[in-house]
Design a protein around this motif. Structure first.
Motif, PDB file in Angstrom:
ATOM      1  N   GLY A  68       0.799  -1.222   0.000  1.00 22.09           N
ATOM      2  CA  GLY A  68       0.000   0.000   0.000  1.00 22.09           C
ATOM      3  C   GLY A  68       0.828   1.265   0.000  1.00 22.09           C
ATOM      4  O   GLY A  68       0.379   2.322  -0.437  1.00 22.09           O
ATOM      5  N   LEU A  69       2.078   1.150   0.492  1.00 20.96           N
ATOM      6  CA  LEU A  69       2.932   2.336   0.567  1.00 20.96           C
ATOM      7  C   LEU A  69       3.485   2.712  -0.796  1.00 20.96           C
ATOM      8  O   LEU A  69       3.647   3.886  -1.108  1.00 20.96           O
ATOM      9  N   SER A  70       3.773   1.710  -1.627  1.00 19.85           N
ATOM     10  CA  SER A  70       4.485   2.026  -2.863  1.00 19.85           C
ATOM     11  C   SER A  70       3.593   2.091  -4.089  1.00 19.85           C
ATOM     12  O   SER A  70       4.030   2.564  -5.126  1.00 19.85           O
ATOM     13  N   ILE A  71       2.343   1.642  -3.995  1.00 22.49           N
ATOM     14  CA  ILE A  71       1.514   1.630  -5.211  1.00 22.49           C
ATOM     15  C   ILE A  71       1.167   3.052  -5.645  1.00 22.49           C
ATOM     16  O   ILE A  71       1.165   3.364  -6.841  1.00 22.49           O
ATOM     17  N   GLY A  72       0.958   3.962  -4.684  1.00 25.98           N
ATOM     18  CA  GLY A  72       0.637   5.341  -5.034  1.00 25.98           C
ATOM     19  C   GLY A  72       1.770   6.021  -5.794  1.00 25.98           C
ATOM     20  O   GLY A  72       1.572   6.501  -6.912  1.00 25.98           O
ATOM     21  N   PRO A  73       2.997   6.050  -5.219  1.00 31.62           N
ATOM     22  CA  PRO A  73       4.127   6.632  -5.953  1.00 31.62           C
ATOM     23  C   PRO A  73       4.393   5.970  -7.305  1.00 31.62           C
ATOM     24  O   PRO A  73       4.784   6.651  -8.246  1.00 31.62           O
ATOM     25  N   ILE A  74       4.155   4.653  -7.423  1.00 36.16           N
ATOM     26  CA  ILE A  74       4.424   3.991  -8.709  1.00 36.16           C
ATOM     27  C   ILE A  74       3.455   4.484  -9.772  1.00 36.16           C
ATOM     28  O   ILE A  74       3.843   4.796 -10.903  1.00 36.16           O
TER      29      ILE A  74
END
Length: 484
Positions: A68-74
């Motif tokens: 959940g932490l990295s899907i937004g920035p990706i």
């Protein structure tokens, strides 16, 4: 795929541009497909894991996965890079190398946000430096070599600390070096060592984020770089620092983080005011926007220091919101410069009548940046505020003081943004120039601005979409480390 650019024929730039844009769109569609059909936002564990043994000698894996932490920035990276490659149409000199470097940056950023191995994280962090250096030093403004060298000195200096921290973690307490982030989250360290490692990682991320006083590379680099590079710098590069702080400093060193977070608070509050008041004094349009970026990063620092669910979710929302707003402002500053060939606000004025579409878009993105309700900036800063106020870690007096300081910063934001709009678009200066005729924005610029504006409005109206990605993961980080 990016390296195939060099095998394309020399004739014209059109083929190269279309090839780059097709690769970016393809990647974005793949990411969106994986996000829609294979990503479950209610699962805080690592998903879509990919794990291959790379170097047998010291257990180094090619380990990628998202949560959940990295899907937004990706998703943000895919979106902004596609638009930045569309913004780079006017680049005609060495356009093959230019587009190749943009794609190299893209792969480094996606790799950084999805790497689950500390050494791989470090490699991707380093992969970012060379393309940015070349993009600034070859396609920049007058002082491009100075600012590119400054950028590489600052960030490579920060990377030394990152490498020392990675090796320190990997070699601590075991004969076999472990670099897997999953096993490292449960590792405990002696307090002194944890503080030393924390400071090492913190310096490295503070250069990238930038945190005062390590921010001086940013206005120079932004002031000189081509605006499509600026979009990538403001939209994604700064967010790598914030991501690293949450992913490594908070997850791996919770005790040191709770020791340092009161200082974080003070630094974040100072940064909001300092950068905003410095921005008022900038006459260069790009530097003014660059300092506003530094000021908005102060909210991210305060959110990370609040150690609450609300604060951390606000940080991830601010990362995505500022990624859109910063990229849009730099793009519009660049297109305005392409038309009137002026960068200093004192020389501009009266552009609103000949270039009404650009004026409209510039105004609306400035409103988004000064946190107008109904746009994403407002929601993000509000949630960070709530996170600070509900934090059980601080005394009420401290919270009131920090909130007061943040409020002054939020008062300074409209001052520099509105005075920038006033100096650029109102008045009558440019009309005195004989036979001056400016083109308004074409369909490409309109499409670009609207496609950045829609997510800003969407997140402002319905922030739950972005928040639902990270809520579970944030709860896991905090319950594992801070609420034990």
């Amino acid at each position: 795929m990016g390296s195939l650019i060099f095998f394309l024929p020399h004739r014209g730039n059109r083929l190269i541009r279309w090839y780059t844009i097709c690769i970016c769109v393809l990647e974005l569609l793949l990411t969106t497909y994986a996000f829609c059909y294979h990503f479950r936002s209610d699962d805080p564990l690592i998903q879509l894991l990919e794990d291959y043994k790379w170097v047998d000698f010291f257990d180094f894996h090619w380990r990628l996965g998202i949560d959940g932490l990295s899907i937004g920035p990706i998703l943000l990276t895919g979106f902004i890079t596609t638009l930045a490659s569309l913004a780079a149409w006017p680049v005609t000199r060495d356009s093959r190398l230019f587009h190749f470097l943009m794609l190299a940056m893209y792969s480094g950023q996606i790799g950084l946000f999805s790497s689950r191995d500390l050494l791989l994280f470090f490699l991707m962090w380093e992969l970012e430096l060379i393309p940015v250096y070349l993009l600034v030093s070859m396609w920049g403004g007058k002082k491009r070599l100075y600012s590119a060298t400054k950028f590489i000195l600052y960030t490579a200096g920060g990377s030394i600390f990152l490498l020392m921290g990675v090796l320190g973690i990997g070699l601590y307490g075991s004969t076999e070096p472990t670099l897997n982030l999953e096993t490292l989250t449960n590792q405990t360290y002696p307090v002194a060592l944890e503080i030393i490692l924390y400071i090492g990682f913190f310096i490295s991320f503070a250069v990238k984020l930038p945190i005062i006083p390590l921010h001086t590379w940013l206005p120079d680099t932004h002031g000189e770089a081509h605006y499509s590079t600026c979009m990538l710098l403001a939209g994604i590069l700064l967010k790598m620092g914030a991501y690293g702080l949450v992913r490594i400093n908070m997850e791996l060193f919770p005790h040191a983080h709770s020791l340092f977070s009161p200082w974080f608070m003070i630094v974040g509050a100072m940064q909001i005011i300092y950068a905003a008041s410095t921005s008022i004094g900038q006459h260069n349009l790009k530097k003014r926007i660059a300092y506003s970026s530094v000021s908005h990063m102060g909210f991210i620092i305060i959110g990370i220091a609040s150690i609450t669910d609300t604060g951390l979710n606000g940080v991830l929302l601010q990362i995505i919101s500022h990624g859109f707003i910063g990229a849009a402002l730099f793009f519009l500053a660049g297109t305005t410069y392409d038309r009137i060939r002026l960068l200093y606000l004192d020389e501009m004025g009266g552009v609103a009548i000949p270039m009404s579409k650009i004026f409209t878009m510039f105004s609306s993105f400035s409103m988004a940046s000064l946190a107008l309700p109904g746009m994403s900036g407002f929601v993000a800063e509000l949630i960070v505020f709530l996170g600070l106020i509900t934090s059980p870690k601080y005394l009420l007096m401290t919270k009131l003081l920090i909130t007061f300081v943040m409020a002054i910063g939020m008062l300074l934001t409209p001052i520099y943004l509105l005075s920038m709009l006033r100096q650029m678009f109102y008045g009558y200066k440019i009309f005195n120039v004989p036979n001056s005729y400016f083109f308004d924005s074409g369909p490409r610029e309109l499409f670009l601005s609207i496609s950045i504006f829609l997510p800003i409005l969407g997140i402002g109206m319905y922030p739950d979409f972005v928040l639902s990605l990270s809520v579970e993961k944030v709860e896991v980080i905090l319950s594992n480390s801070f609420y034990r």
